[in-house]
Scaffold this motif. Structure first.
Motif, PDB file in Angstrom:
ATOM      1  N   GLU A 178       8.558  18.923 -10.178  1.00  0.00           N
ATOM      2  CA  GLU A 178       8.274  18.982  -8.741  1.00  0.00           C
ATOM      3  C   GLU A 178       7.890  17.627  -8.158  1.00  0.00           C
ATOM      4  O   GLU A 178       7.858  17.459  -6.951  1.00  0.00           O
ATOM      5  CB  GLU A 178       7.139  19.970  -8.449  1.00  0.00           C
ATOM      6  N   PHE A 179       7.585  16.660  -9.006  1.00  0.00           N
ATOM      7  CA  PHE A 179       7.176  15.347  -8.525  1.00  0.00           C
ATOM      8  C   PHE A 179       8.352  14.385  -8.367  1.00  0.00           C
ATOM      9  O   PHE A 179       8.197  13.302  -7.820  1.00  0.00           O
ATOM     10  CB  PHE A 179       6.122  14.729  -9.460  1.00  0.00           C
ATOM     11  N   TYR A 180       9.513  14.778  -8.851  1.00  0.00           N
ATOM     12  CA  TYR A 180      10.709  13.958  -8.672  1.00  0.00           C
ATOM     13  C   TYR A 180      11.366  14.359  -7.369  1.00  0.00           C
ATOM     14  O   TYR A 180      11.361  15.525  -6.990  1.00  0.00           O
ATOM     15  CB  TYR A 180      11.681  14.152  -9.837  1.00  0.00           C
ATOM     16  N   GLY A 181      11.915  13.385  -6.669  1.00  0.00           N
ATOM     17  CA  GLY A 181      12.559  13.678  -5.389  1.00  0.00           C
ATOM     18  C   GLY A 181      13.179  12.438  -4.814  1.00  0.00           C
ATOM     19  O   GLY A 181      13.581  11.522  -5.541  1.00  0.00           O
ATOM     20  N   SER A 182      13.197  12.384  -3.495  1.00  0.00           N
ATOM     21  CA  SER A 182      13.868  11.279  -2.819  1.00  0.00           C
ATOM     22  C   SER A 182      13.134   9.950  -2.974  1.00  0.00           C
ATOM     23  O   SER A 182      13.749   8.893  -2.906  1.00  0.00           O
ATOM     24  CB  SER A 182      14.048  11.612  -1.339  1.00  0.00           C
ATOM     25  N   PHE A 191       6.282  15.997  -4.181  1.00  0.00           N
ATOM     26  CA  PHE A 191       5.734  17.316  -4.463  1.00  0.00           C
ATOM     27  C   PHE A 191       5.580  18.122  -3.172  1.00  0.00           C
ATOM     28  O   PHE A 191       5.966  19.287  -3.103  1.00  0.00           O
ATOM     29  CB  PHE A 191       4.383  17.202  -5.176  1.00  0.00           C
ATOM     30  N   LYS A 192       5.016  17.502  -2.147  1.00  0.00           N
ATOM     31  CA  LYS A 192       4.798  18.196  -0.878  1.00  0.00           C
ATOM     32  C   LYS A 192       6.105  18.626  -0.224  1.00  0.00           C
ATOM     33  O   LYS A 192       6.159  19.658   0.444  1.00  0.00           O
ATOM     34  CB  LYS A 192       4.009  17.306   0.078  1.00  0.00           C
ATOM     35  N   SER A 193       7.167  17.857  -0.422  1.00  0.00           N
ATOM     36  CA  SER A 193       8.439  18.153   0.247  1.00  0.00           C
ATOM     37  C   SER A 193       9.053  19.471  -0.213  1.00  0.00           C
ATOM     38  O   SER A 193       9.858  20.057   0.505  1.00  0.00           O
ATOM     39  CB  SER A 193       9.431  17.010   0.048  1.00  0.00           C
ATOM     40  N   GLN A 194       8.669  19.972  -1.383  1.00  0.00           N
ATOM     41  CA  GLN A 194       9.226  21.246  -1.844  1.00  0.00           C
ATOM     42  C   GLN A 194       8.747  22.425  -0.999  1.00  0.00           C
ATOM     43  O   GLN A 194       9.297  23.520  -1.066  1.00  0.00           O
ATOM     44  CB  GLN A 194       8.898  21.472  -3.316  1.00  0.00           C
ATOM     45  N   TYR A 195       7.717  22.215  -0.196  1.00  0.00           N
ATOM     46  CA  TYR A 195       7.168  23.274   0.654  1.00  0.00           C
ATOM     47  C   TYR A 195       7.719  23.223   2.075  1.00  0.00           C
ATOM     48  O   TYR A 195       7.257  23.949   2.948  1.00  0.00           O
ATOM     49  CB  TYR A 195       5.641  23.183   0.683  1.00  0.00           C
ATOM     50  N   ASN A 196       8.729  22.389   2.333  1.00  0.00           N
ATOM     51  CA  ASN A 196       9.273  22.242   3.682  1.00  0.00           C
ATOM     52  C   ASN A 196       9.774  23.555   4.263  1.00  0.00           C
ATOM     53  O   ASN A 196       9.622  23.815   5.454  1.00  0.00           O
ATOM     54  CB  ASN A 196      10.390  21.200   3.705  1.00  0.00           C
ATOM     55  N   PHE A 253      -0.911  24.199   3.911  1.00  0.00           N
ATOM     56  CA  PHE A 253      -1.663  22.982   3.604  1.00  0.00           C
ATOM     57  C   PHE A 253      -3.010  22.992   4.307  1.00  0.00           C
ATOM     58  O   PHE A 253      -3.124  23.395   5.457  1.00  0.00           O
ATOM     59  CB  PHE A 253      -0.900  21.723   4.038  1.00  0.00           C
ATOM     60  N   GLY A 254      -4.004  22.542   3.600  1.00  0.00           N
ATOM     61  CA  GLY A 254      -5.336  22.388   4.168  1.00  0.00           C
ATOM     62  C   GLY A 254      -6.033  21.238   3.465  1.00  0.00           C
ATOM     63  O   GLY A 254      -5.446  20.543   2.638  1.00  0.00           O
ATOM     64  N   ASN A 255      -7.283  21.036   3.790  1.00  0.00           N
ATOM     65  CA  ASN A 255      -8.074  19.978   3.150  1.00  0.00           C
ATOM     66  C   ASN A 255      -9.223  20.608   2.381  1.00  0.00           C
ATOM     67  O   ASN A 255      -9.736  21.651   2.763  1.00  0.00           O
ATOM     68  CB  ASN A 255      -8.627  19.008   4.190  1.00  0.00           C
ATOM     69  N   ALA A 256      -9.596  19.961   1.309  1.00  0.00           N
ATOM     70  CA  ALA A 256     -10.738  20.395   0.507  1.00  0.00           C
ATOM     71  C   ALA A 256     -11.404  19.147  -0.050  1.00  0.00           C
ATOM     72  O   ALA A 256     -10.819  18.063  -0.052  1.00  0.00           O
ATOM     73  CB  ALA A 256     -10.284  21.305  -0.628  1.00  0.00           C
ATOM     74  N   THR A 257     -12.625  19.314  -0.498  1.00  0.00           N
ATOM     75  CA  THR A 257     -13.348  18.206  -1.117  1.00  0.00           C
ATOM     76  C   THR A 257     -13.586  18.547  -2.579  1.00  0.00           C
ATOM     77  O   THR A 257     -14.137  19.595  -2.899  1.00  0.00           O
ATOM     78  CB  THR A 257     -14.696  17.969  -0.400  1.00  0.00           C
TER      79      THR A 257
END
Length: 188
Positions: free
Chosen positions: A67-71, A118-123, A133-137
């Motif tokens: 999932e980390f491989y891409g454009s 990785f994020k692009s797979q959720y397009n 997507f959200g933010n967390a600490t």
């Protein structure tokens, strides 16, 4: 004639040894050691099943980071994966795995490229308007929280961030608190 064959074999061996030494060096500067995944002092309810490649050096670690491989080019990577089970309310262990994936890349720029891939797979989910997507600490650091929708429409909490050249992906369970606890033990 025999000494000539021996000399040729020695020369070929020397050339092959030199080539192997050159191939082992990483000109991009990536660390040759895989980052260490947590194996002890796990949050309550989590149990280590495997630490890869430490427990099985025959595993192709590239399979764990597809999932980390891409454009965007992320360059060479050293990968470690911790696979964990977690205890459910009835005391049994869930059949689904929780994972900690740590990827050592050559620099922070390549780490950001891996995260972007990785994020692009959720397009597709984003295009349908799903707020995944959200933010967390985690450990005082802002991380990306991903609500990964499973086949039974349950949500699995994932946490993704980088610390310099190391990318951390924590694939928790359907309990946000437990998933953040698992992410916290990375120390990153």
């Amino acid at each position: 004639m025999r000494s000539k064959n021996i000399i040729c074999l020695l020369f070929i061996s020397l050339v092959l040894a030199s080539c192997a030494g050159c191939l082992a060096k990483d000109p991009a500067g990536a660390s040759t050691a895989n980052p260490a995944v947590p194996t002890e002092n796990l949050p309550e309810g989590f149990k280590l099943l495997a630490a890869l490649p430490e427990m099985d050096s025959n595993v192709n670690m590239t399979d764990y980071i597809q999932e980390f491989y891409g454009s965007e080019d992320m360059g060479p990577a050293n990968v470690s994966v911790g696979i964990y089970k977690w205890k459910t309310l009835d005391g049994s262990y869930d059949i689904r795995d929780a994972k900690i994936t740590l990827i050592q890349l050559s620099d922070e720029e390549h780490a950001q490229a891996a995260i972007s891939n990785f994020k692009s797979q959720y397009n597709d989910l984003l295009a349908r308007g799903l707020p995944i997507f959200g933010n967390a600490t985690v450990n005082g650091r802002e991380t990306l929280e991903i609500k990964d929708i499973q086949g039974d429409n349950s949500i699995r909490y994932l946490y993704l961030w980088n610390t310099g050249s190391i990318v951390a992906l924590i694939e928790g369970n359907n309990n946000k608190t437990q998933s953040i606890e698992l992410a916290s033990i990375t120390g990153l």
